[in-house]
Structures are given as C-alpha cells and as structure tokens.
Design a protein around this motif. Structure first.
Motif, PDB file in Angstrom:
ATOM      1  N   ASP A   7      47.344  35.833  44.149  1.00 35.17           N
ATOM      2  CA  ASP A   7      46.477  35.358  43.064  1.00 35.17           C
ATOM      3  C   ASP A   7      45.209  36.201  42.970  1.00 35.17           C
ATOM      4  O   ASP A   7      44.785  36.592  41.871  1.00 35.17           O
ATOM      5  CB  ASP A   7      46.105  33.888  43.282  1.00 35.17           C
ATOM      6  CG  ASP A   7      47.285  32.943  43.063  1.00 35.17           C
ATOM      7  OD1 ASP A   7      48.257  33.353  42.407  1.00 35.17           O
ATOM      8  OD2 ASP A   7      47.229  31.808  43.556  1.00 35.17           O
ATOM      9  N   LEU A   8      44.597  36.492  44.112  1.00 31.48           N
ATOM     10  CA  LEU A   8      43.399  37.336  44.122  1.00 31.48           C
ATOM     11  C   LEU A   8      43.715  38.728  43.590  1.00 31.48           C
ATOM     12  O   LEU A   8      42.933  39.307  42.828  1.00 31.48           O
ATOM     13  CB  LEU A   8      42.840  37.437  45.541  1.00 31.48           C
ATOM     14  CG  LEU A   8      42.061  36.224  46.057  1.00 31.48           C
ATOM     15  CD1 LEU A   8      41.830  36.339  47.558  1.00 31.48           C
ATOM     16  CD2 LEU A   8      40.728  36.103  45.319  1.00 31.48           C
ATOM     17  N   CYS A   9      44.851  39.251  43.984  1.00 28.63           N
ATOM     18  CA  CYS A   9      45.256  40.585  43.541  1.00 28.63           C
ATOM     19  C   CYS A   9      45.333  40.646  42.021  1.00 28.63           C
ATOM     20  O   CYS A   9      44.810  41.581  41.388  1.00 28.63           O
ATOM     21  CB  CYS A   9      46.616  40.921  44.165  1.00 28.63           C
ATOM     22  SG  CYS A   9      47.192  42.607  43.880  1.00 28.63           S
ATOM     23  N   LYS A  10      45.944  39.636  41.412  1.00 24.73           N
ATOM     24  CA  LYS A  10      46.095  39.608  39.956  1.00 24.73           C
ATOM     25  C   LYS A  10      44.743  39.452  39.259  1.00 24.73           C
ATOM     26  O   LYS A  10      44.441  40.156  38.279  1.00 24.73           O
ATOM     27  CB  LYS A  10      47.039  38.475  39.549  1.00 24.73           C
ATOM     28  CG  LYS A  10      48.485  38.713  39.946  1.00 24.73           C
ATOM     29  CD  LYS A  10      49.393  37.601  39.450  1.00 24.73           C
ATOM     30  CE  LYS A  10      49.089  36.292  40.156  1.00 24.73           C
ATOM     31  NZ  LYS A  10      50.003  35.202  39.746  1.00 24.73           N
ATOM     32  N   SER A  11      43.927  38.534  39.752  1.00 23.15           N
ATOM     33  CA  SER A  11      42.628  38.295  39.115  1.00 23.15           C
ATOM     34  C   SER A  11      41.714  39.504  39.236  1.00 23.15           C
ATOM     35  O   SER A  11      41.029  39.889  38.281  1.00 23.15           O
ATOM     36  CB  SER A  11      41.948  37.072  39.744  1.00 23.15           C
ATOM     37  OG  SER A  11      42.682  35.902  39.485  1.00 23.15           O
ATOM     38  N   GLU A  12      41.707  40.122  40.417  1.00 26.21           N
ATOM     39  CA  GLU A  12      40.799  41.245  40.647  1.00 26.21           C
ATOM     40  C   GLU A  12      41.182  42.473  39.840  1.00 26.21           C
ATOM     41  O   GLU A  12      40.302  43.181  39.326  1.00 26.21           O
ATOM     42  CB  GLU A  12      40.768  41.576  42.142  1.00 26.21           C
ATOM     43  CG  GLU A  12      39.993  40.544  42.948  1.00 26.21           C
ATOM     44  CD  GLU A  12      40.233  40.636  44.441  1.00 26.21           C
ATOM     45  OE1 GLU A  12      39.521  39.930  45.187  1.00 26.21           O
ATOM     46  OE2 GLU A  12      41.131  41.397  44.870  1.00 26.21           O
ATOM     47  N   VAL A  13      42.474  42.731  39.681  1.00 27.59           N
ATOM     48  CA  VAL A  13      42.853  43.917  38.920  1.00 27.59           C
ATOM     49  C   VAL A  13      42.523  43.735  37.444  1.00 27.59           C
ATOM     50  O   VAL A  13      42.103  44.683  36.761  1.00 27.59           O
ATOM     51  CB  VAL A  13      44.331  44.293  39.129  1.00 27.59           C
ATOM     52  CG1 VAL A  13      45.274  43.335  38.438  1.00 27.59           C
ATOM     53  CG2 VAL A  13      44.588  45.718  38.654  1.00 27.59           C
ATOM     54  N   VAL A  14      42.664  42.510  36.927  1.00 25.13           N
ATOM     55  CA  VAL A  14      42.277  42.252  35.538  1.00 25.13           C
ATOM     56  C   VAL A  14      40.766  42.391  35.377  1.00 25.13           C
ATOM     57  O   VAL A  14      40.275  42.995  34.409  1.00 25.13           O
ATOM     58  CB  VAL A  14      42.752  40.855  35.088  1.00 25.13           C
ATOM     59  CG1 VAL A  14      42.163  40.502  33.732  1.00 25.13           C
ATOM     60  CG2 VAL A  14      44.273  40.807  35.022  1.00 25.13           C
ATOM     61  N   ALA A  15      40.009  41.855  36.334  1.00 23.12           N
ATOM     62  CA  ALA A  15      38.552  41.987  36.282  1.00 23.12           C
ATOM     63  C   ALA A  15      38.132  43.451  36.345  1.00 23.12           C
ATOM     64  O   ALA A  15      37.254  43.903  35.601  1.00 23.12           O
ATOM     65  CB  ALA A  15      37.911  41.198  37.424  1.00 23.12           C
ATOM     66  N   GLY A  16      38.773  44.204  37.238  1.00 23.24           N
ATOM     67  CA  GLY A  16      38.463  45.626  37.343  1.00 23.24           C
ATOM     68  C   GLY A  16      38.819  46.385  36.083  1.00 23.24           C
ATOM     69  O   GLY A  16      38.098  47.288  35.649  1.00 23.24           O
TER      70      GLY A  16
END
Length: 346
Positions: A162-171
């Motif tokens: 979940d963190l991986c998905k959220s962080e890549v979208v934020a980045g």
C-alpha cells in the motif's frame, strides 16, 4: 547470490505472470473476443525487463531468513511487475512518449490500431482511453496476484505494498508539478527521486519481501538505510541514461528527458553550476526537440554530468556502508544488486 540465481528467478517470475494472466483471461472470457487484444497488451507489456522490483523483494525475503525454494514468493514478487507496468503505461501517456523498450508505447499502439482499422472516433483519444484502462487493470492485478500468493504473512506485508503504491503516485505528482515551474533546485529534484523511484523501486520491495519472511522493525529500518541511497543512485543513473544512453540499449530515444522538459537532478545541477548565460540557454532549450544536442553539451560543459556521477558514487558508498548492519549473509544477497542498479547501461 549469482547471476545464474537471478536468471533462474526471472524465469520463475515469467512463469508466475503467465500462470496468473491465464487465469485472468479465463475469468474474463465470458465477455467475448473483444477483450483479447486488451489482455494481450497487458501480458506483452510485462514480458521481459530487468525484474528489479521482484529481485529486491526476493532479496528482502532472503535477508530476513525466507526459504529460497518457496515458490509462493515467486507469485508475491511477480505482482510488482503488474504495478510497474501500470506505472509505466500511465507515465508514457503523461509524457507523450512514443516508445517503450523499443516498441510503441501503449497509447500510441492503440492509436495506430484504431487508425489502421478505420474505426469511428478520434484515434488519439482512443489510445489515451485504452492506456488509462490498461494501467488500471494492471494495478488491480498487482493486488490480486499478491493476495493470492498463499504466503501466511500476506496481510501483514500488505501495508508495504500500500505504501509503495501511494508513494509512487505522490512522487509522480511531485514530478508533474515540477514541470510547471521555470526552475527546480537540486533538493526539490531529489525529493522527486526519493518518492518516485528510490522508495518504489528498492525500499518498499525490500520491505515487502522481508515482511513476508517475518522481519522485525529493526531489520526493516536497516533495509531502509541500504535502500534509500541505493534507490536514489538508481534513479540518478536513469537520469544520465535518459540523456546520454544508447537508444539501442535503453529502448528509448536519446535525450527524451530533455525533449520532454524533465526537471531532473541533472538539469538542476546544470542550472546550479552554470553561468547566467547558461541558465538562459537551459530555459530556452529545455523541452524543445531541436535543443537536445545543445543541452547535452551544456550538461557536460558545466560539470553537471560529472557532479551527478559523483552523487551516484557517494550514494553507492553510503549504501555499501549500510550493508554492515544487515544480518549474516545480508551483504552477499544485496551486494550484486547494488552493482546492478548503479553500473547499468539500460
């Protein structure tokens, strides 16, 4: 770990992706043959590639004491390829890229299919629509394949996916926002690097594999100390290849980042190290098709290329030093990957 081990693992990832996509194809077959080319495009998109994220997932698993022969890890790690496929399809669409890995990007491919078949409506809009949907499909498949791996700690590990998905979208959003600014400093460009690439490519896959093997928070933190500098070095190498790489090796036209006006660390270093006249030239030429050669020369002449190579070396040394805190055998698992991501040519 050896090159042969990595190659064997990549083969198992291929098999896991094929097995999963076959099940999906069967489940969706009730919709008829219209969906065939759509599913084919998803399967084709994840064929081949470096498999870096699955490799880091396996590395986290091994460092945390996971069984190297457990086939369930192959299925969990393979899910990251669907996530990567989703990100790349959407990234190509946002960047207006014509190619990916030496082939037409998804939106261009379906645009061309529409035009060739003489279908009703706008071909470009059709290509855009298909690319959005295909990226969404692969994002859904990433979750589904991971959850269906059969490993006992999947629920606990899901927080890292979940963190991986959220962080890549934020980045990615930070990257999009950066393109709206006349200039971006090195620190701001590095923030994009950390969230769009370092965490997504190295840190979270490592965490994911380690969590599946039952890692505690101390090991998770030790993996972060290796992963973040390593992931940042990976993206800086990507930036260099995006400007100076061989298109026959990278699969993308040389200078694409400059042509697209990307505010990379390489560009930020050029602005920092150049004169007022250099910065004016950078502002005029960045984001233009005919300014690529001029900007390549400028990046070298100002010392920006050398500065980024120095950054890569510093980050690599930092990651190497952090290997000492890993459990016994951790260095042997991680060191080959460290060299793979920082000394690559594609």
């Amino acid at each position: 770990m050896t090159v042969a081990d990595d190659d064997a693992f990549r083969t198992r990832i291929d098999a896991a992706l094929t097995e999963f996509s076959s099940r999906q194809r069967e489940a969706l077959s009730v919709l008829g043959p219209d969906l065939d080319e759509f599913i084919d495009a998803a399967v084709d998109f994840v064929r081949g590639g470096k498999r870096l994220r699955p490799l880091f997932c396996r590395a986290g698993w091994l460092v945390a004491g996971g069984d190297p022969t457990d086939p369930r890890l192959d299925h969990a790690a393979a899910a990251l390829e669907w996530l990567q496929g989703s990100a790349l399809v959407h990234d190509d669409l946002m960047d207006g890229s014509d190619t990916r890995r030496g082939r037409p990007s998804v939106h261009r491919d379906f645009e061309a299919r529409h035009r060739s078949a003489g279908l009703a409506g706008d071909p470009a809009r059709h290509g855009t629509s298909v690319a959005v949907l295909l990226g969404d499909l692969m994002l859904s498949w990433a979750d589904e394949q991971f959850r269906s791996s059969g490993l006992p700690r999947t629920t606990e590990a899901l927080r890292f996916l979940d963190l991986c998905k959220s962080e890549v979208v934020a980045g990615q959003y930070l990257d999009v926002l950066a393109q709206t600014r006349l200039s971006v400093g090195v620190e701001e460009a590095m923030r994009v690097v950390r969230y769009k690439s370092a965490k997504y490519t190295v840190e979270r896959p490592l965490h994911l594999g380690a969590a599946l093997a039952g890692a505690d928070e101390t090991l998770i933190a030790a993996l972060t100390d290796v992963a973040l500098p390593l992931g940042e070095a990976f993206q800086l190498r990507d930036d260099v290849l995006g400007v100076f790489g061989d298109p026959d090796v990278t699969g993308k036209p040389a200078g694409d980042d400059l042509r697209e006006g990307k505010r990379t660390v390489l560009v930020a270093r050029t602005a920092d190290l150049g004169t007022d006249a250099d910065r004016a030239l950078l502002a005029r030429a960045l984001g233009t098709s005919d300014g690529v050669d001029t900007l390549r020369d400028l990046v070298e002449r100002t010392g920006a290329l050398a500065a980024v190579e120095t950054d890569i070396d510093r980050l690599q040394r930092q990651a190497e030093a952090a290997l000492e805190a890993l459990p016994a055998g951790g260095r042997e698992v991680m060191e080959p990957l460290l060299l793979t991501v920082t000394r690559r040519s594609r």
